[in-house]
Enzyme design. Structure first.
Site, mmCIF file in Angstrom:
data_model
loop_
_atom_site.group_PDB
_atom_site.id
_atom_site.type_symbol
_atom_site.label_atom_id
_atom_site.label_comp_id
_atom_site.label_asym_id
_atom_site.label_seq_id
_atom_site.Cartn_x
_atom_site.Cartn_y
_atom_site.Cartn_z
ATOM 1 N N HIS A 93 19.672 28.088 -12.202
ATOM 2 C CA HIS A 93 20.360 29.279 -12.706
ATOM 3 C C HIS A 93 19.550 30.557 -12.529
ATOM 4 C CE1 HIS A 93 23.156 26.487 -14.519
ATOM 5 N NE2 HIS A 93 22.182 25.905 -15.181
ATOM 6 N N LYS B 215 0.859 -1.192 0.000
ATOM 7 C CA LYS B 215 0.000 0.000 0.000
ATOM 8 C C LYS B 215 0.892 1.238 0.000
ATOM 9 C CE LYS B 215 -4.510 0.084 0.820
ATOM 10 N NZ LYS B 215 -5.418 -0.659 -0.063
ATOM 11 N N THR C 219 -3.607 -5.687 0.727
ATOM 12 C CA THR C 219 -2.991 -4.368 0.941
ATOM 13 C C THR C 219 -3.817 -3.569 1.955
ATOM 14 O OG1 THR C 219 -4.126 -3.233 -0.871
ATOM 15 C CG2 THR C 219 -2.055 -4.358 -1.417
HETATM 16 O O1 URC Z 1 29.135 24.507 -10.828
HETATM 17 C C1 URC Z 1 28.936 24.266 -12.027
HETATM 18 N N1 URC Z 1 29.235 23.027 -12.532
HETATM 19 C C2 URC Z 1 29.051 22.700 -13.835
HETATM 20 O O2 URC Z 1 29.338 21.569 -14.273
HETATM 21 C C3 URC Z 1 28.495 23.689 -14.677
HETATM 22 N N2 URC Z 1 28.177 23.721 -16.004
HETATM 23 C C4 URC Z 1 27.669 24.945 -16.252
HETATM 24 O O3 URC Z 1 27.250 25.328 -17.387
HETATM 25 N N3 URC Z 1 27.687 25.703 -15.141
HETATM 26 C C5 URC Z 1 28.191 24.955 -14.136
HETATM 27 N N4 URC Z 1 28.399 25.200 -12.821
#
Ligand code: URC
Length: 325
Positions: free
Chosen positions: A285, A18, A63
């Protein structure tokens, strides 16, 4: 008619159970109440597979019974930690039924945090008064309103989980983990000196934002006498400490890879009960928005969070046999 008889096929694995069995466990110690809300996925494997092959259900523990067992054992055994409760469940199924060959429990804890009132004068009194024993202090905290006796707030800092698996005649294997622990720092991170080819457009960065949502999962090398709460908190604090560095200066990260490895290494150094640790750190990012076309100088003050793609950095580190850290 080879396929009908099944002589030419065999199961690689089977399992059933479950998922998302929910429990709120309340420990009532007088007026002071503690809670653990959990969600459990329980899976069993049985010695014969006749329920799959012939449809004979005589071995099948429904279950629905598995769900009831989670509820009943919470009452009978209590829930000290999700790890201990998962161990209790595995043991129950393996000792109650000879035909259960394997039990596995994955459990997540809902992130409730006790309400706290930060009262500066009271907090100062706690620090000066060192003669109080810990339990007296706890009692005092509870009665003077610093920690609420029975009210909690949902606090999504991170989600704690564990994964306990036990085969018949083997010791259980216990993993604990945390997930969705989102952290960000505005400096002390860079990425330079990387490999370049004709498709590379990335500029080297000496100073960038570093944001990630940490997933960590570690395996214990023992089962008895483990302080699951203490170890979990130490792993969480160690990962945060390596990410952030000292409170005034921070600590430079030359890559997500290096920060990931450093935090794993420090966990293994500090916590002898941890044998192996996997960490995943997506690189979420943020790009500085170019405002030159609108006549503004944007000195990394206004950034654009990117939903995707994100980098994804992962690694699993373990002790070498007989290594001393
Ligand atoms: O810390 C990072 N590692 C990566 O492998 C990577 N690749 C990337 O484009 N930016 C970063 N930054």
């Amino acid at each position: 008619m080879l396929w009908e008889g099944g002589e030419n096929v065999e199961f690689v694995r089977t399992g059933y159970g479950k998922n998302m069995v929910k429990v709120l466990y309340i420990r009532r110690q007088g007026r002071h109440h503690s809670i653990i809300e959990l969600r459990a996925d329980v899976e069993l494997s049985l010695s014969s597979r006749k329920e799959y092959i012939t449809g004979g259900n005589s071995d099948v523990i429904p279950t629905d019974t598995i769900k009831n067992t989670v509820h009943a054992l919470a009452k009978i055994k209590g829930v000290e930690t999700i790890e201990q409760f998962s161990l209790d469940l595995c043991q129950h199924f393996l000792t109650s039924f000879n035909h259960v060959t394997r039990a596995r429990v994955y459990m997540e804890e809902v992130p409730w945090r006790r309400l706290e009132k930060v009262n500066k004068t009271q907090a100062a009194v706690f620090n000066i008064d060192e003669q109080q024993t810990q339990s007296e202090e706890r009692l005092r905290k509870n009665t003077n309103g610093v920690e609420h006796a029975h009210a909690f707030i949902f606090s999504m800092e991170t989600v704690r989980f564990c994964d306990v698996e036990q085969n018949r005649a083997d010791l259980p294997v216990v993993h604990s983990g945390l997930k969705d622990m989102k952290v960000l720092k505005t400096t002390q991170s860079g990425f330079e000196g990387f490999h370049k080819d004709r498709f590379t457009t990335l500029q080297a960065a000496k100073d960038r934002c570093f944001c990630t949502s940490v997933y960590a999962r570690w395996r214990y090398n023992k089962v008895a006498n483990v302080n699951f709460d203490g170890t979990w908190k130490s792993v969480k604090e160690t990962i945060i400490e390596k990410f952030a560095g000292p409170y005034d200066e921070g600590e430079y990260s030359p890559s997500v890879q290096k920060t990931l490895y450093d935090s794993q290494h420090l966990v293994l150094e500090r916590l002898p009960e941890v044998e192996e640790i996997e960490i995943v750190m997506p690189n979420q990012h943020y790009f500085t928005i170019d405002m030159t076309k609108i006549g503004l100088m944007n000195k990394d003050e206004v950034l654009l969070p990117l939903d995707n793609p994100s980098g994804n950095i992962t690694g699993t580190l373990r002790r070498k046999p007989h290594a001393k850290l």
